[in-house]
Design a protein around this motif. Structure first.
Motif, short mmCIF file in Angstrom:
data_model
loop_
_atom_site.label_atom_id
_atom_site.label_comp_id
_atom_site.label_asym_id
_atom_site.label_seq_id
_atom_site.Cartn_x
_atom_site.Cartn_y
_atom_site.Cartn_z
N VAL A 6 -63.30 69.61 113.05
CA VAL A 6 -63.33 68.21 113.47
C VAL A 6 -62.82 68.18 114.90
O VAL A 6 -61.70 68.63 115.18
CB VAL A 6 -62.43 67.34 112.57
N GLY A 7 -63.65 67.66 115.82
CA GLY A 7 -63.30 67.68 117.23
C GLY A 7 -62.70 66.37 117.70
O GLY A 7 -62.31 65.53 116.89
N PRO A 8 -62.65 66.19 119.01
CA PRO A 8 -62.12 64.95 119.59
C PRO A 8 -63.04 63.76 119.25
O PRO A 8 -64.22 63.95 118.94
CB PRO A 8 -62.15 65.21 121.09
N ILE A 9 -62.51 62.55 119.35
CA ILE A 9 -63.32 61.34 119.21
C ILE A 9 -64.42 61.37 120.27
O ILE A 9 -64.18 61.74 121.42
CB ILE A 9 -62.42 60.09 119.39
N ASP A 10 -65.64 61.00 119.86
CA ASP A 10 -66.80 61.03 120.75
C ASP A 10 -66.61 60.02 121.90
O ASP A 10 -66.56 58.81 121.67
CB ASP A 10 -68.04 60.68 119.91
N ALA A 11 -66.52 60.53 123.12
CA ALA A 11 -66.25 59.66 124.28
C ALA A 11 -67.43 58.77 124.63
O ALA A 11 -67.29 57.82 125.40
CB ALA A 11 -65.86 60.51 125.49
N SER A 12 -68.63 59.05 124.04
CA SER A 12 -69.76 58.15 124.29
C SER A 12 -69.76 57.00 123.29
O SER A 12 -70.47 56.02 123.46
CB SER A 12 -71.08 58.93 124.22
N ALA A 13 -68.95 57.10 122.25
CA ALA A 13 -68.85 56.03 121.26
C ALA A 13 -67.59 55.18 121.46
O ALA A 13 -67.62 53.96 121.33
CB ALA A 13 -68.86 56.62 119.84
N VAL A 14 -66.51 55.84 121.78
CA VAL A 14 -65.23 55.13 122.02
C VAL A 14 -64.71 55.58 123.37
O VAL A 14 -64.49 56.78 123.58
CB VAL A 14 -64.18 55.46 120.93
N PRO A 15 -64.55 54.65 124.33
CA PRO A 15 -64.10 55.09 125.65
C PRO A 15 -62.79 55.84 125.59
O PRO A 15 -61.95 55.58 124.73
CB PRO A 15 -63.95 53.79 126.44
N ARG A 16 -62.63 56.78 126.52
CA ARG A 16 -61.46 57.66 126.47
C ARG A 16 -60.13 56.93 126.57
O ARG A 16 -59.11 57.41 126.08
CB ARG A 16 -61.53 58.64 127.63
N PHE A 17 -60.18 55.76 127.23
CA PHE A 17 -58.91 55.03 127.45
C PHE A 17 -58.57 54.15 126.26
O PHE A 17 -57.57 53.44 126.29
CB PHE A 17 -59.01 54.22 128.75
N ALA A 18 -59.40 54.18 125.20
CA ALA A 18 -59.11 53.37 124.01
C ALA A 18 -58.48 54.25 122.93
O ALA A 18 -58.68 55.46 122.88
CB ALA A 18 -60.41 52.75 123.47
#
Ligand SMILES: N=C(N)NCCCC(=O)O
Ligand SMILES: [Zn+2]
Ligand SMILES: [Zn+2]
Length: 322
Positions: A6-18
Motif C-alpha cells: 500500500v503506497g502513498p495517497i494518490d496525489a492526483s486524487a487528493v492534493p498533497r497539502f490535504a
C-alpha cells in the motif's frame, strides 16, 4: 505471494497539502498490519547541549515530506512499491527523565520489530541513536555504524552526564554495540575541545572522512573510502542533519560552518544501495531555527534516499553512484 504494498495517497486524487501528514502520505502501520520498513518519530530533545527544539523534528519532517513522489529516478526504484513502508507514529520518550526516555525508546524500537523488519527513525536529538543501537545490537550483534555528522559525538560526559546528544557513539562503543573495524564518521568539521578528542575517537573504533576531505578529493573518493570501511557488515546509518552546511540545513541545534551540500549527501546515500542496512536514524532537525522548510525538505529527501537504498532490487539497472 506477497501482497502489493500500500503506497502513498494518490496525489492526483487528493492534493498533497490535504489530509493528515504521515511520512510521504504513506499508510499508518496499524492500517497495513505489518511492514518491511517502519518510519517512526522520536520527539525527544532532553539530551541537547545547545539550542533545544528537536522534539518538534518528526512532525516538521513529516509535513515537508508531503511533496515526495513515488519514483526515484536517481536510484531507478519505487521505494514504496518495491517494499511495504508505513508510518508507525511516534515512540514515547519521557521528556523529564532521560534514563527512562532512553529505556522507553529501546523498548519502542524492539516492539516495532514485531511489526516491521527494519526501521528508519526521525528524531529527536542524537541521544536517541544509543537506545536504537541497543535494539539493533540485540538482534544483529555489533553493527557497522556509518555516521554522517558535523560532530564526532564520541565525547565522554557533559556536566557529568554520560547520556547526551554529544556522547551516543562513545557509549555504544564501550557497550560493544558497534563493529570497531567497520564504523566511520562522514562530514565532521569544526572546533573540538582538545586534540585528544580525535585520538579517543579512533580508539573507540571510528575512521573519519572529514568535510574538508570531501571538498579536497570529491564525493567519489569519499564514497570509495566509505565502501572500503563498511564492507558487507550489517550497517546502521545515523544521519545528523547538521552534517549539511547551515546554508542547506539551518534548522538544527549545534550548527557548524563549512558542511556538505544536500546534493553531496544525497549522492553518498545513493551509494548505499545494495548494502545491508539494518536500521537508520535522521536526527537533529529543530524547526524553530528553520526557514522555508529548508532543513525539513532536506531531511525528508534524506529519508527518501535511505528508503530507496534499502529497497530490494528486482533486476534491471540501478546506478548506485548516480
Ligand atoms: N549531536 C549533535 N548535533 N551535537 C553534539 C554537540 C555536542 C557539543 O555541544 O559539544
Ligand atoms: Zn551534529
Ligand atoms: Zn550528532
Amino acid at each position: 505471494m506477497q501482497p502489493t504494498p500500500v503506497g502513498p495517497i494518490d496525489a492526483s486524487a487528493v492534493p498533497r497539502f490535504a489530509g493528515i501528514a504521515t511520512f510521504a502520505r504513506l499508510p499508518r502501520l496499524d492500517e497495513v498490519g505489518r511492514a518491511d520498513i517502519a518510519v517512526a518519530g522520536v520527539p525527544f530533545d532532553s539530551g541537547v547541549s545547545y539550542r533545544p527544539g528537536a522534539r518538534f523534528g518528526p512532525a516538521h519532517v513529516r509535513e515537508a515530506s508531503r511533496l515526495l513522489r513515488p519514483y526515484n529516478p536517481a536510484q531507478d526504484v519505487f521505494p514504496f512499491g518495491a517494499q511495504q513502508v508505513a508510518d508507525a507514529g511516534d515512540l514515547v520518550a519521557n521528556p523529564f527523565d532521560l534514563q527512562d526516555a532512553v529505556a522507553g525508546i529501546e523498548a519502542g524500537a524492539r516492539e516495532l520489530r514485531e511489526r516491521a523488519d527494519r526501521f528508519v527513525v526521525i528524531g529527536g536529538d542524537h541521544t536517541i541513536a544509543l537506545p536504537l543501537l541497543r535494539a539493533v545490537h540485540a538482534e544483529h550483534g555489533p553493527v557497522a555504524v556509518l555516521h554522517f555528522d558535523a560532530h564526532l559525538d564520541t565525547w565522554d560526559t557533559y556536566f557529568g552526564a554520560p547520556v547526551t546528544h554529544g556522547t551516543p557513539f562513545r557509549r555504544a562503543s564501550e557497550e560493544g554495540l558497534i563493529d570497531l573495524t567497520a564504523s566511520m564518521h562522514v562530514g565532521t568539521r569544526g572546533p573540538l575541545y582538545d586534540k585528544d578528542d580525535l585520538a579517543d575517537d579512533e580508539r573507540l573504533g571510528f575512521s573519519v572522512v572529514t568535510s574538508e576531505f570531501v571538498e579536497e578529493h570529491g564525493v567519489a573518493a569519499a564514497i570509495d573510502r566509505m565502501h572500503a570501511r563498511i564492507g558487507d557488515a550489517p550497517l546502521y546509518v545515523s544521519i545528523d542533519i547538521d552534517v549539511l552546511d547551515p546554508a542547506h540545513a539551518p534548522g538544527t541545534g549545534t550548527p557548524e560552518a563549512g558542511g556538505l551540500t544536500s546534493r553531496e549527501l544525497l549522492r553518498m546515500l545513493r551509494a548505499l544501495a545494495g548494502r545491508r542496512i539494518v536500521g537508520a536514524d535522521v536526527v537533529e532537525v529543530a524547526p524553530a531555527y528553520d526557514h522555508a522548510q529548508l532543513t525539513a525538505v532536506a531531511a525528508s529527501h534524506v529519508v527518501y534516499e535511505l528508503l530507496s537504498a534499502m529497497a530490494p532490487r528486482t533486476g534491471g539497472g540501478s546506478d548506485a553512484h548516480a
